[in-house]
Design an enzyme around this catalytic site. Structure first.
Site, PDB file in Angstrom:
ATOM      1  N   HIS A  67       0.759  -1.220   0.347  1.00  0.00           N
ATOM      2  CA  HIS A  67       0.035   0.489  -0.324  1.00  0.00           C
ATOM      3  C   HIS A  67       0.889   1.247   0.045  1.00  0.00           C
ATOM      4  O   HIS A  67       0.110   2.371   0.166  1.00  0.00           O
ATOM      5  CB  HIS A  67      -1.115  -0.014   1.152  1.00  0.00           C
ATOM      6  N   ASP A 112       0.439  -7.789   1.516  1.00  0.00           N
ATOM      7  CA  ASP A 112       0.735  -6.259   1.970  1.00  0.00           C
ATOM      8  C   ASP A 112       2.211  -5.453   1.803  1.00  0.00           C
ATOM      9  O   ASP A 112       2.355  -5.666   3.000  1.00  0.00           O
ATOM     10  CB  ASP A 112       0.084  -5.684   3.030  1.00  0.00           C
ATOM     11  N   SER A 206       4.425   2.703   7.993  1.00  0.00           N
ATOM     12  CA  SER A 206       3.981   1.771   6.965  1.00  0.00           C
ATOM     13  C   SER A 206       5.111   0.979   6.287  1.00  0.00           C
ATOM     14  O   SER A 206       6.109   2.385   5.435  1.00  0.00           O
ATOM     15  CB  SER A 206       2.815   2.685   6.093  1.00  0.00           C
TER      16      SER A 206
END
Length: 260
Positions: A67, A112, A206
């Site tokens: 992402h 992910d 992230s």
């Protein structure tokens, strides 16, 4: 000389696990400048805005979250402070990007993970060295290290000049399920944090690594909002389950698929 520095940096990383879990990414302590030579900063090529973190796994490859993908980004290696540059910092562009071809694009948590080939290899130095892929899966209860340039406050985002670090624990999936009913076994994730809250990764962390007992076990993927809530630990992509895919891509088998 570079090898000696790299070994010294790895020793600092190992010693960090002996510290108490009193250091918070949310409102916590700065990482030691020498404990994250593998940490990569992804930022927008046009605006310079920080996007995500990543992990250097060899001279040509970086691992991050799927992402975190963006049309135009660059990667900075060897960085610590955003304001004061290290002499050995290096900047690279993505040459190729690989996301699991069998990923469900409408599911953020599904596979992910993104593997990035750099446009040219980096040179290892005092502040640039890789973090190896895990040789075995992690065990529940393991002490894990988190780090990143993400927000250090849970609600109104506040971003630090240097990465912040914390120690957390790997939790059983059963402990995380109440906070994340959408979490499915096929997502191949890890749950880590502190159940009472207060220690967590947060916005823009992230893609950064979860390092358990010295091994690269997870990638920051998902979490509660605001960050650091009780009963809502962080969710991390389980790197060990993607070892074969990663190694196949690096070896040149670009059509490789991930486990279902």
């Amino acid at each position: 000389m570079v090898l000696i520095r790299v070994l010294a940096n790895l020793l600092i990383l190992q010693l960090s696990y002996a510290q108490k879990s009193s250091e918070l990414v949310i409102g916590g302590d700065e990482c030691n400048i020498n404990e994250h030579p593998f940490l990569v900063a992804l930022y927008d090529a046009w605006s310079g805005r920080f996007l995500c973190g990543g992990t250097l796994i060899n001279p040509e490859w970086v691992l991050t979250a799927a992402h975190c993908d963006s049309k135009n980004f660059k990667m900075k290696l060897g960085a610590h402070s955003k304001k004061v540059l290290n002499e050995d910092e290096q900047i690279r562009n993505p040459k190729e990007k690989f996301i699991c071809p069998n990923k469900k694009n409408d599911e953020v948590l599904d596979k992910d993970i993104m593997l990035i080939k750099l446009d040219s290899p980096v040179s290892y130095s005092e502040h640039i060295a890789p973090l190896s892929l895990p040789s075995s899966p992690p065990s529940v209860g393991s002490v894990c290290r988190i780090m990143g340039w993400g927000s250090i406050t849970p609600v109104e985002e506040t971003f630090p000049d240097v990465p912040h670090c914390a120690n957390i624990n790997l939790l059983d999936d059963v402990e995380c399920k109440p906070g994340y009913p959408e979490l499915l076994p096929e997502y191949r994730t890890l749950c880590a944090g502190v159940l009472q809250g207060g220690i967590d990764t947060c916005g823009f962390d992230s893609g950064t690594p979860l390092i358990c007992n010295g091994q690269f076990q997870g990638i920051v993927s998902y979490g509660g909002h605001p960050c650091g809530q009780s009963r809502k630990p962080g969710i991390y992509t389980k790197v060990f389950d993607y070892n074969a895919w990663i190694q196949s891509i690096i070896a040149g088998n670009t059509a490789a698929t991930c486990l279902p």
